[in-house]
Design an enzyme around this catalytic site. Structure first.
Site, PDB file in Angstrom:
ATOM      1  N   LYS A 172      -4.754 -46.538  20.736  1.00  0.00           N
ATOM      2  CA  LYS A 172      -5.575 -45.245  20.184  1.00  0.00           C
ATOM      3  C   LYS A 172      -5.418 -45.484  18.788  1.00  0.00           C
ATOM      4  O   LYS A 172      -4.375 -45.102  18.189  1.00  0.00           O
ATOM      5  CB  LYS A 172      -4.862 -44.055  20.793  1.00  0.00           C
ATOM      6  N   GLU A 247       7.783 -46.478  14.273  1.00  0.00           N
ATOM      7  CA  GLU A 247       7.491 -46.859  12.661  1.00  0.00           C
ATOM      8  C   GLU A 247       7.062 -45.556  12.052  1.00  0.00           C
ATOM      9  O   GLU A 247       5.856 -45.128  12.200  1.00  0.00           O
ATOM     10  CB  GLU A 247       6.640 -47.802  12.628  1.00  0.00           C
ATOM     11  N   CYS A 281       3.589 -46.317   4.213  1.00  0.00           N
ATOM     12  CA  CYS A 281       4.872 -45.765   4.514  1.00  0.00           C
ATOM     13  C   CYS A 281       5.995 -46.349   3.793  1.00  0.00           C
ATOM     14  O   CYS A 281       6.951 -45.782   3.491  1.00  0.00           O
ATOM     15  CB  CYS A 281       4.944 -46.202   6.010  1.00  0.00           C
ATOM     16  N   GLU A 380       7.947 -37.057   2.077  1.00  0.00           N
ATOM     17  CA  GLU A 380       6.923 -37.990   1.836  1.00  0.00           C
ATOM     18  C   GLU A 380       5.544 -37.213   1.246  1.00  0.00           C
ATOM     19  O   GLU A 380       5.108 -36.544   1.911  1.00  0.00           O
ATOM     20  CB  GLU A 380       6.838 -38.817   3.089  1.00  0.00           C
TER      21      GLU A 380
HETATM   22  P1  NAD Z   1       0.199 -38.892  12.276  1.00  0.00           P
HETATM   23  O1  NAD Z   1       1.466 -39.064  12.860  1.00  0.00           O
HETATM   24  O2  NAD Z   1      -0.660 -37.695  12.398  1.00  0.00           O
HETATM   25  O3  NAD Z   1      -1.063 -39.633  13.171  1.00  0.00           O
HETATM   26  C1  NAD Z   1      -0.596 -41.220  13.489  1.00  0.00           C
HETATM   27  C2  NAD Z   1      -1.188 -41.398  14.609  1.00  0.00           C
HETATM   28  O4  NAD Z   1      -0.858 -40.587  15.903  1.00  0.00           O
HETATM   29  C3  NAD Z   1      -2.879 -41.265  14.873  1.00  0.00           C
HETATM   30  O5  NAD Z   1      -3.692 -42.211  15.557  1.00  0.00           O
HETATM   31  C4  NAD Z   1      -3.090 -39.832  15.368  1.00  0.00           C
HETATM   32  O6  NAD Z   1      -4.346 -39.825  15.950  1.00  0.00           O
HETATM   33  C5  NAD Z   1      -1.987 -39.917  16.504  1.00  0.00           C
HETATM   34  N1  NAD Z   1      -1.490 -38.661  17.077  1.00  0.00           N
HETATM   35  C6  NAD Z   1      -1.458 -37.526  16.390  1.00  0.00           C
HETATM   36  N2  NAD Z   1      -0.989 -36.677  17.285  1.00  0.00           N
HETATM   37  C7  NAD Z   1      -0.439 -36.950  18.425  1.00  0.00           C
HETATM   38  C8  NAD Z   1      -0.018 -36.616  19.809  1.00  0.00           C
HETATM   39  N3  NAD Z   1       0.582 -35.702  19.914  1.00  0.00           N
HETATM   40  N4  NAD Z   1       0.496 -37.567  20.456  1.00  0.00           N
HETATM   41  C9  NAD Z   1       0.030 -39.092  20.498  1.00  0.00           C
HETATM   42  N5  NAD Z   1      -0.470 -39.500  19.196  1.00  0.00           N
HETATM   43  C10 NAD Z   1      -0.757 -38.764  18.254  1.00  0.00           C
HETATM   44  O7  NAD Z   1       0.104 -39.551  10.831  1.00  0.00           O
HETATM   45  P2  NAD Z   1      -0.795 -39.955   9.927  1.00  0.00           P
HETATM   46  O8  NAD Z   1      -1.184 -38.864   9.224  1.00  0.00           O
HETATM   47  O9  NAD Z   1      -1.985 -40.568  10.656  1.00  0.00           O
HETATM   48  O10 NAD Z   1      -0.403 -41.178   9.218  1.00  0.00           O
HETATM   49  C11 NAD Z   1       0.788 -40.918   8.114  1.00  0.00           C
HETATM   50  C12 NAD Z   1       2.075 -40.820   8.490  1.00  0.00           C
HETATM   51  O11 NAD Z   1       2.276 -41.916   9.092  1.00  0.00           O
HETATM   52  C13 NAD Z   1       2.913 -40.888   7.459  1.00  0.00           C
HETATM   53  O12 NAD Z   1       4.289 -40.107   7.599  1.00  0.00           O
HETATM   54  C14 NAD Z   1       3.485 -42.410   7.169  1.00  0.00           C
HETATM   55  O13 NAD Z   1       4.621 -42.699   6.549  1.00  0.00           O
HETATM   56  C15 NAD Z   1       3.423 -42.945   8.470  1.00  0.00           C
HETATM   57  N6  NAD Z   1       3.186 -44.303   8.498  1.00  0.00           N
HETATM   58  C16 NAD Z   1       4.344 -45.166   8.999  1.00  0.00           C
HETATM   59  C17 NAD Z   1       4.121 -46.537   9.181  1.00  0.00           C
HETATM   60  C18 NAD Z   1       5.432 -47.277   9.313  1.00  0.00           C
HETATM   61  O14 NAD Z   1       5.246 -48.620   9.869  1.00  0.00           O
HETATM   62  N7  NAD Z   1       6.546 -46.933   9.216  1.00  0.00           N
HETATM   63  C19 NAD Z   1       2.905 -47.138   8.792  1.00  0.00           C
HETATM   64  C20 NAD Z   1       1.942 -46.389   8.440  1.00  0.00           C
HETATM   65  C21 NAD Z   1       1.932 -44.705   8.504  1.00  0.00           C
END
Ligand code: NAD
Length: 478
Positions: A172, A247, A281, A380
């Site tokens: 997803k 992650e 991230c 962040e």
């Molecule tokens: P997010 O957590 O809002 O979304 C990430 C993913 O989760 C998306 O595909 C989203 O649709 C999905 N999602 C949202 N709600 C969900 C739920 N209730 N159940 C299951 N899936 C759900 O984060 P974002 O805004 O898309 O990305 C930014 C964040 O991700 C930042 O905090 C960043 O640091 C982190 N990030 C971490 C890494 C890493 O490797 N550590 C890499 C990239 C991004």
């Protein structure tokens, strides 16, 4: 242009028939739509993945899987520019970043192709009359939640490892970053992947994402995203006793001692915060500088920040736009707090005149003397904002480095060998870089965090263990 899910090697419409508009961050215009998946679409994808796991994919040898992954890597390399262009438009990445991401995903599949046959159990010395051995078995169907900041790269490291270990996958992607992954799954089908091995269901997190992580047919979940959603994912998975790799985010420090080679430090510090407009991230978003060189480092950085240029992805400048208006607003909120709390802006870059006003542009910003307890030093931002502060000595640097909820990555800059080793051991993070930062992506290097940055490891060989379950077999033969 409209898109559908990709399940069982076919484009399929959302069962409920709903769609989500896709916006180009460079100009804020809608240029496509994607299917808005929900629990019914996830059911279908999980069932399809299960059939593939119990069928053709599950029956393949490690060597056959390796060949398949290698073929995908080659196909991605041949279509490098096509993938870079899709990613640049969908995520607003300057072309050089999008091209680097397109190279990285091919490299992930190359690495995991080679690793397939190296993954094996061991024999364990035991009592006489017994032979004990372990098998590393795939979980079955793995679920992958991918964020929008690096769709290709994160797909490569997550799905690449899962497939190498013998699983089939339901992915997803984020609603703001899925066009390249739909094309990638289609390409895998074109080059001969069996149906149901890679399945993509697009949609919102609270709908398709929540349905995937709570699905009883999923055997392992790999989640990359925010700490807040990470908690929800673990709670949903706990109901089904499903293991999760998390992650999450970071507030990673770059620690610059007075004896550092500043010619090395400067471009690395800038690169670590402007890469992908700070939406990384592992962004080096905190800069800790030893007091005697604080002013000189800040002066040099300020003149570099002032030359940074921001504009549309196709102009291929230092920074592209942020992903969406809400992300821009999030960064503005941080900067507004900095302003009201008297934190000084030391330097900012420029948005070029050709950038459409409807795009989501933010200038790179260098803040000085940020108190370590301020939210700019603790939370962040996920934008091109660098928070700098001075430290007195090594102990103070360690204290500051470890004083956030996160622990993903750290950079240490010093020519003193003994201090390099002390710092590497003292800083709480999943990766510590000495006199470099990020190792150019480090596909071979285990990656992941401690504390609120998550748990489990992706990338490298270590990730393969995470995508397998270990079976111990004890044979009593006398
Ligand atoms: P997010 O957590 O809002 O979304 C990430 C993913 O989760 C998306 O595909 C989203 O649709 C999905 N999602 C949202 N709600 C969900 C739920 N209730 N159940 C299951 N899936 C759900 O984060 P974002 O805004 O898309 O990305 C930014 C964040 O991700 C930042 O905090 C960043 O640091 C982190 N990030 C971490 C890494 C890493 O490797 N550590 C890499 C990239 C991004």
């Amino acid at each position: 242009m409209s898109a559908q899910h990709f399940v069982g090697n076919r484009h399929v419409s959302a069962i409920a028939g709903q769609a989500i508009p896709v916006i180009d961050p460079s100009d804020g215009e809608i240029y496509a739509e994607i299917a808005r998946g929900d629990a019914q679409d996830i059911d279908f994808a999980v069932e399809t993945a299960r059939t593939a796991f119990e069928g053709e994919w599950g029956a393949m040898t490690a060597a056959e899987r390796g060949r398949m992954l290698h073929r995908l890597s080659q196909a991605l390399t041949e279509r490098h520019e096509e993938f870079a262009q899709i990613e640049a438009r969908d995520c607003g990445k300057p072309l050089k970043q999008a091209r680097a991401d397109a190279s990285a995903v091919a490299r992930y599949f190359e690495f995991y192709a080679g690793a397939c046959e190296q993954l094996h159990g061991e024999t364990i010395p035991y009592q006489s009359g017994y032979t004990v051995l372990t098998l590393r078995e795939p979980f079955g169907v793995t679920g992958h939640i991918i964020p929008w900041n690096y769709p290709l790269q994160i797909f490569g490291r997550s799905v690449g490892g899962a497939l190498a270990a013998g699983n089939t996958c339901v992915v997803k992607p984020a609603e703001d970053g899925c066009m390249s992954l739909l094309r990638l799954a289609e390409l895998a089908a074109e080059i001969g992947f069996p149906a149901g091995v890679i399945n993509i269901v697009t949609g919102y997190g609270h709908e398709a994402g929540a349905a995937l992580v709570s699905h009883r047919g999923i055997d392992h979940i790999s989640f990359t995203g925010s700490p807040e959603v990470g908690k929800l994912v673990v709670q949903a998975a706990a109901n089904n006793h499903v293991p999760v790799t998390l992650e999450l985010g970071g507030k990673s420090p770059q620690i610059v001692f007075a004896d550092a080679d500043l010619d090395l430090v400067m471009p690395a510090v800038i690169g670590a915060i402007v890469q992908n407009a700070g939406q990384t991230c592992s962004a080096g978003s905190r800069l800790l500088i030893e007091q005697p060189v604080y002013e000189s480092v800040m002066d040099r950085l300020a003149s570099m920040f002032e030359r940074l240029q921001v504009g549309p992805a196709q102009m291929d400048l230092d920074c592209g736009p942020l992903i969406r208006q809400q992300q821009l607003q999030r960064v503005w909120d941080f900067l507004s707090d900095a302003h009201s709390d008297g934190i000084a802006v030391m330097a900012q870059g420029n948005i070029v005149s050709q950038a459409p006003e409807t795009g989501f542009y933010q200038v790179p910003t260098l803040l000085r003397d940020v108190p370590f307890s301020h939210r700019l030093a603790q939370e962040e931002v996920f934008g091109p904002v660098l928070a700098a502060m001075a430290f007195e000595n090594e102990a103070h640097a360690i204290h500051l480095a470890n004083s956030t909820q996160f622990g993903l990555v750290a950079g240490v800059w010093t020519e003193n060998g003994a201090r390099q080793m002390r710092m590497a051991r003292a800083v709480r993070a999943g990766q510590v870089f000495i006199n470099n930062y990020g190792a150019g992506g480090g596909i071979e290097l285990p990656f992941g965090g401690v504390k609120a940055s998550g748990h489990g490891r992706e990338k490298g060989f270590e990730a393969l263990y995470g995508f397998t379950t270990l079976k111990t077999i004890s044979i009593r033969h006398g």
